[in-house]
Scaffold this active site. Structure first.
Site, short mmCIF file in Angstrom:
data_model
loop_
_atom_site.label_atom_id
_atom_site.label_comp_id
_atom_site.label_asym_id
_atom_site.label_seq_id
_atom_site.Cartn_x
_atom_site.Cartn_y
_atom_site.Cartn_z
N TYR A 1 0.86 -1.18 0.00
CA TYR A 1 0.00 0.00 0.00
C TYR A 1 0.90 1.23 0.00
O TYR A 1 1.83 1.30 0.81
CB TYR A 1 -0.89 0.01 1.25
CG TYR A 1 -1.70 1.28 1.39
CD1 TYR A 1 -3.00 1.35 0.93
CD2 TYR A 1 -1.12 2.42 1.95
CE1 TYR A 1 -3.72 2.54 1.01
CE2 TYR A 1 -1.83 3.60 2.04
CZ TYR A 1 -3.13 3.65 1.56
OH TYR A 1 -3.84 4.83 1.64
N GLU B 1 -3.29 7.32 -4.28
CA GLU B 1 -3.20 6.09 -3.49
C GLU B 1 -3.10 4.90 -4.44
O GLU B 1 -3.82 4.85 -5.45
CB GLU B 1 -4.46 5.95 -2.63
CG GLU B 1 -4.47 4.68 -1.78
CD GLU B 1 -5.84 4.45 -1.13
OE1 GLU B 1 -5.98 4.77 0.06
OE2 GLU B 1 -6.76 3.97 -1.83
#
Ligand code: GDP
Ligand code: MN
Length: 376
Positions: free
Chosen positions: A101, A185
């Site tokens: 992530y 993101e």
């Protein structure tokens, strides 16, 4: 403004972050064709502006083109957290070894940005943060300094990400700053079985206050937009429909605007503005060509590329692959100049496509395209 995944990945690709090959459609039949083009097996992904699509059944693997059609039919129209699925993206499946992530988000209270990264990607980061807070690294980023390789190395190290992710972290920062985003993101950013780092998902929130700096953002706020512009927007292309008959494709907004002037100077009218950006990959070229060629008013197409960071031979490869994918029915005039121009021209010469001719100067190319458009 939040972007769809396919728009976010377009920005990633423009900034050199590797993404799987993919195409977007709203039709199950087209989904089958796309799957065939992508090699048969595909991941079918709902395009909605919300996360957790995987869990909701909006991300599914299809084994072959027939299954892709069926799966697209299932996913289109589905409701995911109040968002109706209008389009699906079909992507080449990736052999995932590890999921990470990474994100940058504006921390308004602190007056800076925050890099958030974790080696536990794939699932929702809020979940990881709640159950294993030590697995989520939070590194402040001074907006004036930005993310240098050294900063990126610190972020990767804090999160336990492999060193190959450093380059992606720097490029992702470029996406944030150059595109005026408040959030970028990637979840998951993956390491593939053969050791490559790829972005399999993307979320980008653009800063609406910067809209004036991006005249071409357009997008969903113009519900009554031209259908070609809408089609181009779903492919993440910077396209504006104009009234003429010479289709124009170029790299860099300034060059494209000069090209429009050159066409007008030769007594024809440009049919559109289309800037395919600095990356100018084969996919972007194919998407651009297909949009321009689907304009019934277009009678010739002028491709004007000045090789900078992207060398002309790479652009020429893109054009050749786009020609095979799109099968043009109208003549193309291509002018390549700049970095590796000679090699680029040789690539096109070797392909010897009957509808493609080359010109060495912008004015020469504009004149030829204008003549083709007004006499054929
Ligand atoms: P989200 O659920 O809305 O975040 O959608 P994602 O795009 O992140 O997809 C959900 C999950 O599907 C990802 O976290 C991956 O684990 C998985 N996934 C998506 N594409 C691929 C792929 O090409 N290969 C593999 N192995 N997994 C994938
Ligand atoms: Mn995701």
């Amino acid at each position: 403004m939040d972007l769809y995944e396919h728009q976010a990945r377009q920005l990633f690709a423009e900034h050199g972050i590797v993404v799987p090959r993919a195409e977007v459609t709203d039709s199950p039949k087209r989904a089958r064709e796309i799957a065939r083009r992508l090699g048969g097996r595909v991941v079918v992904k709902a395009q909605v502006k919300t996360g957790g699509r995987g869990k909701a059944g909006g991300v599914k693997l299809a084994a072959d083109p027939a299954a892709a059609e069926l799966t697209a039919r299932q996913i289109l129209g589905m409701d995911i957290k109040g968002h109706t699925v209008g389009t699906v993206m079909l992507a080449q499946p990736v052999d995932v070894a590890e999921e990470f992530y990474v994100s940058y988000v504006l921390d308004r209270a602190a007056g800076r940005f925050l890099a958030i990264a974790s080696a536990q990607g794939g699932t929702e980061i809020e979940e990881v943060a709640a159950t294993r807070p030590e697995a989520v690294a939070r590194v402040p980023v001074d907006p004036a300094e930005g993310v240098t390789s050294a900063t990126a190395a610190r972020i990767a190290e804090a999160a336990g990400l492999p060193p190959q992710t450093v380059d992606v972290l720097v490029r992702l920062w470029e996406v944030l700053t150059r595109e005026d985003a408040l959030l970028v993101e990637v979840n998951p950013l993956v390491r593939t079985g053969d050791g490559r780092i790829m972005a399999l998902d993307g979320k980008v929130t653009l800063d609406d206050n910067a809209r004036f700096r991006h005249a071409l953002w357009g997008g969903e706020d113009s519900a009554d937009a031209d259908p070609l512009e809408a089609a181009a927007a779903t492919k993440g292309l910077h396209y504006v429909k104009l009234d003429g008959e010479v289709g124009v494709i170029g790299n860099g907004a300034g060059l494209v605007m000069s090209t429009l002037d050159a066409v007008a100077g030769c007594g024809a009218r440009p049919a559109n503005f289309l800037d395919i950006g600095g990356g100018a990959s084969a996919q972007v070229m194919a998407d651009g060509l297909s949009v321009v060629l689907s304009d019934p008013a277009v009678r010739s197409v002028l491709v004007n590329v000045f090789g900078g960071i992207t060398a002309c031979d790479a652009v020429a490869d893109g054009i050749v692959r786009a020609l095979d994918a799109v099968r043009p029915t109208k003549p193309l005039v291509v002018r390549l100049d700049g970095n590796n121009a000679a090699r680029g021209r040789a690539v096109l010469e070797a392909r010897a496509h009957p509808l493609v001719e080359q010109a060495t100067t912008m004015d020469g190319a504009a004149g030829r395209a204008a003549r083709l458009a007004t006499t054929t």
